[in-house]
Write a protein that holds these residues in place. Sequence first.
Motif, PDB file in Angstrom:
ATOM      1  N   VAL A  23       4.311  57.138   0.319  1.00 56.57           N
ATOM      2  CA  VAL A  23       3.815  58.086   1.317  1.00 56.57           C
ATOM      3  C   VAL A  23       3.182  59.242   0.561  1.00 56.57           C
ATOM      4  N   ILE A  24       1.939  59.573   0.933  1.00 52.86           N
ATOM      5  CA  ILE A  24       1.221  60.695   0.336  1.00 52.86           C
ATOM      6  C   ILE A  24       0.961  61.724   1.417  1.00 52.86           C
ATOM      7  N   VAL A  25       1.297  62.983   1.119  1.00 56.22           N
ATOM      8  CA  VAL A  25       1.050  64.083   2.047  1.00 56.22           C
ATOM      9  C   VAL A  25       0.280  65.151   1.288  1.00 56.22           C
ATOM     10  N   CYS A  26      -0.845  65.566   1.851  1.00 60.38           N
ATOM     11  CA  CYS A  26      -1.698  66.587   1.252  1.00 60.38           C
ATOM     12  C   CYS A  26      -1.650  67.836   2.128  1.00 60.38           C
ATOM     13  N   LEU A  27      -1.130  68.930   1.575  1.00 62.72           N
ATOM     14  CA  LEU A  27      -1.075  70.209   2.277  1.00 62.72           C
ATOM     15  C   LEU A  27      -2.282  71.038   1.873  1.00 62.72           C
ATOM     16  N   CYS A  28      -2.991  71.569   2.867  1.00 58.97           N
ATOM     17  CA  CYS A  28      -4.187  72.346   2.546  1.00 58.97           C
ATOM     18  C   CYS A  28      -4.339  73.528   3.499  1.00 58.97           C
ATOM     19  N   THR A  29      -5.113  74.503   3.024  1.00 63.97           N
ATOM     20  CA  THR A  29      -5.398  75.702   3.809  1.00 63.97           C
ATOM     21  C   THR A  29      -6.904  75.884   3.868  1.00 63.97           C
ATOM     22  N   GLY A  30      -7.410  76.139   5.071  1.00 64.82           N
ATOM     23  CA  GLY A  30      -8.837  76.372   5.272  1.00 64.82           C
ATOM     24  C   GLY A  30      -9.293  75.800   6.593  1.00 64.82           C
ATOM     25  N   ASP A  31     -10.497  76.183   6.979  1.00 61.75           N
ATOM     26  CA  ASP A  31     -11.040  75.728   8.262  1.00 61.75           C
ATOM     27  C   ASP A  31     -11.634  74.330   8.206  1.00 61.75           C
ATOM     28  N   THR A  32     -11.842  73.820   6.989  1.00 65.54           N
ATOM     29  CA  THR A  32     -12.377  72.467   6.834  1.00 65.54           C
ATOM     30  C   THR A  32     -11.490  71.704   5.859  1.00 65.54           C
ATOM     31  N   LEU A  33     -11.623  70.406   5.886  1.00 62.92           N
ATOM     32  CA  LEU A  33     -10.884  69.589   4.929  1.00 62.92           C
ATOM     33  C   LEU A  33     -11.393  69.853   3.521  1.00 62.92           C
ATOM     34  N   PRO A  34     -10.526  69.771   2.543  1.00 62.28           N
ATOM     35  CA  PRO A  34     -10.986  69.913   1.162  1.00 62.28           C
ATOM     36  C   PRO A  34     -11.937  68.772   0.793  1.00 62.28           C
ATOM     37  N   GLU A  35     -12.764  69.014  -0.205  1.00 63.75           N
ATOM     38  CA  GLU A  35     -13.628  67.939  -0.701  1.00 63.75           C
ATOM     39  C   GLU A  35     -12.751  66.807  -1.214  1.00 63.75           C
ATOM     40  N   GLY A  36     -13.210  65.605  -1.033  1.00 68.14           N
ATOM     41  CA  GLY A  36     -12.470  64.464  -1.533  1.00 68.14           C
ATOM     42  C   GLY A  36     -11.492  63.859  -0.537  1.00 68.14           C
ATOM     43  N   CYS A  37     -11.622  64.210   0.735  1.00 69.99           N
ATOM     44  CA  CYS A  37     -10.796  63.622   1.808  1.00 69.99           C
ATOM     45  C   CYS A  37     -11.712  62.916   2.791  1.00 69.99           C
ATOM     46  N   SER A  38     -11.446  61.657   3.050  1.00 69.47           N
ATOM     47  CA  SER A  38     -12.227  60.919   4.048  1.00 69.47           C
ATOM     48  C   SER A  38     -11.275  60.229   5.007  1.00 69.47           C
ATOM     49  N   PRO A  39     -11.485  60.424   6.313  1.00 70.17           N
ATOM     50  CA  PRO A  39     -10.593  59.778   7.277  1.00 70.17           C
ATOM     51  C   PRO A  39     -10.814  58.275   7.325  1.00 70.17           C
ATOM     52  N   MET A  40      -9.734  57.554   7.542  1.00 70.23           N
ATOM     53  CA  MET A  40      -9.791  56.121   7.807  1.00 70.23           C
ATOM     54  C   MET A  40      -9.284  55.966   9.239  1.00 70.23           C
TER      55      MET A  40
END
Length: 147
Positions: A23-40
């Motif tokens: 299981v991978i969980v990425c925590l981020c802050t900001g109004d947009t997704l960080p670079e390098g994230c693509s939804p499946m």
Amino acid sequence: MTPDRIDRIFLRLRERTDTQSAVIVCLCTGDTLPEGCSPMPREPSPATGILLAEDFVTVFEQALHLNAAVHDGAIIVSRSTATEDYRISGWSYRLHPNVAAAPAVANRGSAFNSCLAMSCVNGVDRVYLATKLQLFSYQRGNITQLN
């Protein structure tokens, strides 16, 4: 929510019934997704907007029950600003960070090395990788094994 409390939430992933998949969980802050994230995209797609809390394992297992394919990819948990609470904002994301930003370490598998590289991307606060036996936390290129 303090980093220690977040660590304790993800340490509970050891209690999950399906321990075969990482299981991978990425925590981020900001109004947009960080670079390098693509939804499946998944159909059906589990609910989003759920507050990150002590019941995360239950929420995750409910998502798996709804669509077992959500385990294939990272869970994105985000907030707009550092003063807000984290909420689940997406299931099953491909992480493909710019590997030039990551520190050089021996290859320990694609999930391990992708999490390490992703932790160096702007807007990423922390990345967690829960395997069958271990939990790793990555922050700005630093790796911590949690017990």
